[in-house]
Design an enzyme around this catalytic site. Structure first.
Site, PDB file in Angstrom:
ATOM      1  N   GLY A  87       0.828  -1.194   0.000  1.00 49.88           N
ATOM      2  CA  GLY A  87       0.000   0.000   0.000  1.00 49.88           C
ATOM      3  C   GLY A  87       0.864   1.245   0.000  1.00 49.88           C
ATOM      4  O   GLY A  87       2.017   1.225   0.445  1.00 49.88           O
ATOM      5  N   CYS A  88       0.312   2.356  -0.492  1.00 51.74           N
ATOM      6  CA  CYS A  88       1.097   3.585  -0.599  1.00 51.74           C
ATOM      7  C   CYS A  88       1.445   4.145   0.775  1.00 51.74           C
ATOM      8  O   CYS A  88       2.583   4.583   1.011  1.00 51.74           O
ATOM      9  CB  CYS A  88       0.365   4.619  -1.439  1.00 51.74           C
ATOM     10  SG  CYS A  88      -1.346   4.930  -0.942  1.00 51.74           S
ATOM     11  N   PHE A  89       0.501   4.138   1.726  1.00 52.51           N
ATOM     12  CA  PHE A  89       0.800   4.631   3.069  1.00 52.51           C
ATOM     13  C   PHE A  89       1.867   3.778   3.766  1.00 52.51           C
ATOM     14  O   PHE A  89       2.811   4.326   4.349  1.00 52.51           O
ATOM     15  CB  PHE A  89      -0.466   4.676   3.927  1.00 52.51           C
ATOM     16  CG  PHE A  89      -1.417   5.781   3.569  1.00 52.51           C
ATOM     17  CD1 PHE A  89      -0.995   7.098   3.475  1.00 52.51           C
ATOM     18  CD2 PHE A  89      -2.759   5.509   3.341  1.00 52.51           C
ATOM     19  CE1 PHE A  89      -1.885   8.126   3.170  1.00 52.51           C
ATOM     20  CE2 PHE A  89      -3.654   6.526   3.034  1.00 52.51           C
ATOM     21  CZ  PHE A  89      -3.214   7.836   2.940  1.00 52.51           C
TER      22      PHE A  89
ATOM     23  N   GLY B 150       5.416   4.754   2.429  1.00 52.77           N
ATOM     24  CA  GLY B 150       5.985   5.975   2.977  1.00 52.77           C
ATOM     25  C   GLY B 150       6.376   5.829   4.432  1.00 52.77           C
ATOM     26  O   GLY B 150       7.444   6.310   4.852  1.00 52.77           O
TER      27      GLY B 150
END
Length: 340
Positions: free
Chosen positions: A145-147, A150
């Site tokens: 997932g993108c979160f 990061g």
């Protein structure tokens, strides 16, 4: 030469994957782009849906079926939750950009997703210690997932070195493309412009994925039972990009923590530790596969910040990076480092 199909081709993640593949040095040398598939857009001309990719403008979007995708060597699946795990693609290598196969714990799956648990696949953050060897042998990869991307990259150097507590607070400010192209009132310009809004506080489905990544890199002597993630996502009027701040108690000096980040990032082509005093900015990573990082220690608290493009390093770029590793190609091939 292998063939690569892209499912969900007209969505934000699918379109980004195609943008990267079209600029890849192996395009028309090592691979061709095969079927472009979708659901609601099936039968439409691709150029009318994604005008920014003129090389594929005259293609017709096909139906997303196992039969179509299994006729390719590789399939990139940019599909809604629950769809990819329903497709049996046989020997086709799969980069799954959905959440279906990310979680290794059935309990986490039941708590955050529900329904039949499809199991887990090798996880697509190459920067996790020892993960490249696993990805090189994989036939299916769960793109993160993108979160979690990061957050994981922000905390990884200190956590892996045992220099920060595994009880972390994560705040991520994100653009609107992370929600996909589906039309909803909350994503309208009139709802998002000149506004900031926290959402799914404490309940976001990416929370267990972050905790899972922390458990994976804990050094000997640190207990997985101490892992705790508090996650607050914030929607901002940006098209793309995520700025993440991770805070946790320090378990080392500021100098030790800075050195851990410096050493870790020096070996990673897509991690850039900024000079002290400079902070990551989303505008500097848009369109790239880079993660810009900064770390400070104040009053015994680590504050680590990261900036990524949610569609590139956060999704499609990670898929291409993993594909490069799986195929034995240069890991950085086709993945921009210079911002727009």
């Amino acid at each position: 030469m292998i063939s690569i199909a892209v499912a969900g081709a007209s969505g934000y993640a699918g379109g980004e994957a195609l943008r990267l593949l079209l600029s890849h040095p192996g395009y028309n040398r090592d691979f061709t782009i095969g079927a472009l598939t979708g659901a609601s857009n099936s039968g439409e001309r691709f150029g009318s849906l994604v005008p920014g990719l003129p090389q594929l403008a005259d293609r017709i979007v096909g139906d997303t079926t196992a039969e179509v995708l299994a006729d390719h060597d590789v399939a990139v699946l940019a599909l809604p939750h629950g769809v990819s795990s329903s497709l049996d693609l046989g020997d086709t290598k799969v980069l799954d950009c959905g959440a279906d196969r990310r979680l290794v714990s059935r309990e986490d799956w039941d708590a955050y997703y529900g329904g039949p648990w499809p199991g887990s696949w090798p996880y697509g953050i190459p920067e996790l210690p020892g993960n490249r060897d696993i990805l090189a042998r994989a036939t299916g990869v769960a793109v993160p997932g993108c979160f979690p991307t990061g957050a994981t990259l922000a905390l990884l150097p200190a956590m892996h070195a045992g220099l920060m507590s595994p009880a972390v607070s994560v705040v991520s400010v994100t653009g609107v493309t992370g929600a996909g192209k589906k039309a909803t009132v909350s994503m309208l310009g009139g709802e998002t412009m000149s506004n900031l809004r926290a959402y799914k506080v404490g309940t976001h489905r990416h929370t267990p994925e972050m905790a899972q990544n922390i458990r994976r890199v804990l050094p000997e002597g640190m207990h997985s039972g101490d892992v705790h993630v508090t996650f607050t996502p914030v929607l901002a009027p940006l098209r793309r990009g995520i700025l993440t701040t991770v805070t946790a108690r320090a378990r080392g000096t500021a100098a030790e923590i800075r050195e851990a980040y410096r050493d870790f990032c020096a070996a990673e082509p897509f991690l850039l530790l900024l000079p002290e005093g400079e902070q990551p900015e989303v505008r500097n990573v848009v369109g790239t596969n880079m993660c810009h990082l900064q770390v400070t220690v104040t009053d015994g608290v680590v504050v680590a910040t990261s900036a990524i493009d949610n569609l590139t390093k956060g999704t499609a770029g990670a898929a291409v990076q993993c594909l490069n590793i799986m195929q034995g190609w240069d890991e950085t091939a086709g993945l921009p480092m210079s911002g727009l």
